[in-house]
Design an enzyme around this catalytic site. Structure first.
Site, PDB file in Angstrom:
ATOM      1  N   ASP A   1      17.289   9.536  -7.763  1.00  0.00           N
ATOM      2  CA  ASP A   1      18.747   9.684  -7.624  1.00  0.00           C
ATOM      3  C   ASP A   1      19.248   9.431  -6.201  1.00  0.00           C
ATOM      4  O   ASP A   1      20.363   9.842  -5.858  1.00  0.00           O
ATOM      5  CB  ASP A   1      19.202  11.077  -8.079  1.00  0.00           C
ATOM      6  CG  ASP A   1      19.048  11.271  -9.585  1.00  0.00           C
ATOM      7  OD1 ASP A   1      18.952  10.254 -10.294  1.00  0.00           O
ATOM      8  OD2 ASP A   1      19.002  12.430 -10.038  1.00  0.00           O
TER       9      ASP A   1
ATOM     10  N   HIS B   1      -8.725  11.354   1.646  1.00  0.00           N
ATOM     11  CA  HIS B   1      -7.821  10.218   1.465  1.00  0.00           C
ATOM     12  C   HIS B   1      -6.498  10.419   2.198  1.00  0.00           C
ATOM     13  O   HIS B   1      -5.597   9.573   2.127  1.00  0.00           O
ATOM     14  CB  HIS B   1      -7.567   9.981  -0.024  1.00  0.00           C
ATOM     15  CG  HIS B   1      -7.046   8.620  -0.342  1.00  0.00           C
ATOM     16  ND1 HIS B   1      -5.733   8.377  -0.711  1.00  0.00           N
ATOM     17  CD2 HIS B   1      -7.656   7.403  -0.333  1.00  0.00           C
ATOM     18  CE1 HIS B   1      -5.564   7.083  -0.928  1.00  0.00           C
ATOM     19  NE2 HIS B   1      -6.711   6.470  -0.708  1.00  0.00           N
TER      20      HIS B   1
ATOM     21  N   ASP C   1       0.760  17.164  20.000  1.00  0.00           N
ATOM     22  CA  ASP C   1       1.446  18.141  20.856  1.00  0.00           C
ATOM     23  C   ASP C   1       2.179  19.200  20.044  1.00  0.00           C
ATOM     24  O   ASP C   1       3.074  19.876  20.557  1.00  0.00           O
ATOM     25  CB  ASP C   1       2.431  17.438  21.806  1.00  0.00           C
ATOM     26  CG  ASP C   1       1.732  16.589  22.852  1.00  0.00           C
ATOM     27  OD1 ASP C   1       0.524  16.791  23.060  1.00  0.00           O
ATOM     28  OD2 ASP C   1       2.387  15.718  23.456  1.00  0.00           O
TER      29      ASP C   1
ATOM     30  N   LYS D   1      -3.676  10.690   5.254  1.00  0.00           N
ATOM     31  CA  LYS D   1      -3.368   9.902   6.448  1.00  0.00           C
ATOM     32  C   LYS D   1      -2.271  10.653   7.213  1.00  0.00           C
ATOM     33  O   LYS D   1      -1.074  10.410   7.018  1.00  0.00           O
ATOM     34  CB  LYS D   1      -2.872   8.505   6.077  1.00  0.00           C
ATOM     35  CG  LYS D   1      -3.796   7.711   5.117  1.00  0.00           C
ATOM     36  CD  LYS D   1      -3.307   7.778   3.708  1.00  0.00           C
ATOM     37  CE  LYS D   1      -3.940   6.776   2.754  1.00  0.00           C
ATOM     38  NZ  LYS D   1      -5.350   6.621   2.758  1.00  0.00           N
TER      39      LYS D   1
ATOM     40  N   HIS E   1       0.815  -1.209   0.000  1.00  0.00           N
ATOM     41  CA  HIS E   1       0.000   0.000   0.000  1.00  0.00           C
ATOM     42  C   HIS E   1       0.855   1.268   0.000  1.00  0.00           C
ATOM     43  O   HIS E   1       0.331   2.375   0.094  1.00  0.00           O
ATOM     44  CB  HIS E   1      -0.916  -0.023   1.239  1.00  0.00           C
ATOM     45  CG  HIS E   1      -2.042   0.941   1.191  1.00  0.00           C
ATOM     46  ND1 HIS E   1      -2.168   1.985   2.090  1.00  0.00           N
ATOM     47  CD2 HIS E   1      -3.100   1.044   0.360  1.00  0.00           C
ATOM     48  CE1 HIS E   1      -3.267   2.670   1.830  1.00  0.00           C
ATOM     49  NE2 HIS E   1      -3.841   2.135   0.783  1.00  0.00           N
TER      50      HIS E   1
ATOM     51  N   LYS F   1       3.178   4.403  -1.185  1.00  0.00           N
ATOM     52  CA  LYS F   1       3.255   5.327  -2.328  1.00  0.00           C
ATOM     53  C   LYS F   1       4.579   6.059  -2.195  1.00  0.00           C
ATOM     54  O   LYS F   1       4.697   7.036  -1.435  1.00  0.00           O
ATOM     55  CB  LYS F   1       2.114   6.340  -2.323  1.00  0.00           C
ATOM     56  CG  LYS F   1       0.725   5.726  -2.553  1.00  0.00           C
ATOM     57  CD  LYS F   1       0.057   5.333  -1.284  1.00  0.00           C
ATOM     58  CE  LYS F   1      -1.370   4.838  -1.572  1.00  0.00           C
ATOM     59  NZ  LYS F   1      -1.969   4.161  -0.423  1.00  0.00           N
TER      60      LYS F   1
END
Length: 463
Positions: A203, A381, A388, A383, A196, A198
């Site tokens: 380089d 979508h 704090d 996450k 999952h 991404k």
């Protein structure tokens, strides 16, 4: 059912057919908090390797201005739980929504001189996917080594010809954990284990990660920082967040990519300068956390420890929110001790069952003082979390059992008030476009919704 939903539901469907093994369980993170030592100093690595405790302490005190001994000990505890040190000397750039993120990624690809490693759950054959494919093929024809790892479920509806074209151009492609068992050697077929992540690494010097896939779904912006407010949902893109990292921490991204490629028992990666000599790119101190099925639950441990040790605020934005019991209890305990706990969740979703399964905990969370908001109009979508004001994370991990147990995920933890302030601003923007859910309103929701929540609850483990 759309292809996007098919990608999500296939693992759960196969589970129902009895093709999957017994349920695994998440570790007890609460017990780890007892090991917190006030004088502990987290280890920090830089361009010249590991720093001494004294130098690490001085660096954290300078870069993390509000860091108390207790907060430094928390970072040390997180290291003990995850086995991953902090890395200093990085530049971090927050990227919001698809257009901004895609522009930065394509810019980095165009500038590549040695290697490009791309790891993605979804790589669609649409206008945006073709744009990326064309850019990657162009770089390969210039002599740049290009390696792509894509998930079998995430790309289940993509024609084989799309990938064949890139392979013919000399790009190295790997289909992660093929759905078709005939493509898997030996007895390693575990269709419920998905990649999952991404991740784009260029380089060995620049890395990207977050929630954004290679798909035209991200061709439009959401309402984030929008001057105008479209009312037509079709004109609003998905709300997501990515992060660009430059500096020594990119080596950690690269190592996780190489390790994940090696787990698939395929051909070795071609020779390239994947690990150039690192240079100081900025002043950010980060921790790069990768988790995988059957691993050490690094991201889950870091998330829960941060929640448990929170002192003032927990601000979470979560696309798919189906938390386990331990996470729910930690959030409730934080709210009861006076921590400002706010969670932005989807008001609309691309996955109805997940949407309703997440509602199972609303009542007790709201009753304990947790404040819940639902984003309007745009599909959420992202996450992310900021705790704090000085512990922040951006990545691919949802707060659900599937992400923590069954997926390969990658999150970046950034320590410091400066990045925390950026994260807080973004969170406040999301609050602006969200509707607050009160306990009274929740307890008077329609019975039709309650029935859907009841049905979805049986699938909590697999969502």
């Amino acid at each position: 059912m759309t292809i996007f939903r098919m990608r999500f539901w296939l693992p759960a469907t196969l589970m129902c057919w009895g093709l999957l093994g017994a349920c695994a369980s998440l570790p007890n993170v609460t017990a780890m908090s007892d090991k917190l030592e006030p004088g502990a100093v987290p280890s920090v690595t830089g361009v010249h390797g590991a720093m001494s405790d004294a130098r690490a302490k001085a660096l954290l005190s300078k870069r993390w201005k509000k860091a108390s001994l207790e907060q430094q000990a928390q970072a040390a505890l997180e290291e003990a739980a995850t086995g991953v040190p902090l890395i200093a000397g990085n530049k971090t750039t927050l990227l919001f929504d698809g257009p901004q993120t895609m522009a930065e990624m394509l810019k980095a690809i165009t500038a590549a001189r040695s290697s490009i490693n791309l790891e993605t759950y979804i790589f669609d054959q649409d206008e945006l996917g073709m744009k990326f494919a064309d850019a990657l093929i162009a770089k390969r024809l210039e002599g740049v080594v290009v390696n792509i790892m894509y998930d079998s479920v995430g790309t289940i509806g993509v024609p084989a010809e799309f990938f064949t074209r890139m392979r013919t151009a000399g790009i190295n492609l790997l289909e992660f954990n093929p759905v078709n068992p005939a493509k898997v050697s030996g007895d390693s077929w575990k269709v419920n284990s998905r990649d999952h992540r991404k991740v784009l690494i260029v380089d060995g010097k620049t890395a990207f990660t977050g929630g954004i896939n290679i798909s035209a779904t991200y061709a439009k912006s959401s309402l984030f920082r929008s001057a105008s407010k479209p009312t037509d949902k079709s004109q609003v893109g998905w709300r997501d967040t990515h992060i660009k990292v430059e500096g020594p921490a990119v080596q950690a991204f690269q190592w996780l990519f190489v390790r994940n490629w090696a787990t698939q028992d395929k051909d070795d990666l071609p020779e390239a300068d994947y690990f150039p000599q690192p240079v100081i790119a900025g002043d950010k101190v980060v921790r790069v956390l990768g988790s995988e099925p059957g691993g050490k639950f690094e991201i889950y441990k870091a998330y829960n420890l941060a929640i448990q040790e929170s002192k003032t605020s927990i601000h979470i934005t979560s696309a798919y929110f189906v938390p386990d019991r331990q996470t729910v209890d930690a959030l409730m305990a934080a709210a009861r001790r006076g921590v400002d706990v706010k969670i932005v969740l989807p008001g609309v979703s691309d996955s109805g069952l997940v949407f309703y399964a997440g509602h199972a905990f609303y009542d007790e969370l709201l009753a304990s003082g947790v404040k819940i908001y639902q984003l309007k109009l745009a599909v959420l979508h992202a996450k992310t979390a900021v705790i704090d004001g000085n512990w922040s994370t951006v990545g691919s991990t949802n707060i659900d059992t599937r992400s923590f147990l069954h997926n390969s995920e990658l999150n970046v933890v950034v320590l410091g008030d400066a990045f925390g302030t950026e994260m807080e601003r973004a969170f406040q923007e999301d609050l602006r476009d969200s509707t607050v859910i009160t306990l009274n309103d929740w307890r008077h929701r329609p019975w039709a919704h309650r029935m859907k929540e009841w049905a979805a609850r049986f699938m909590n483990y697999w969502l």
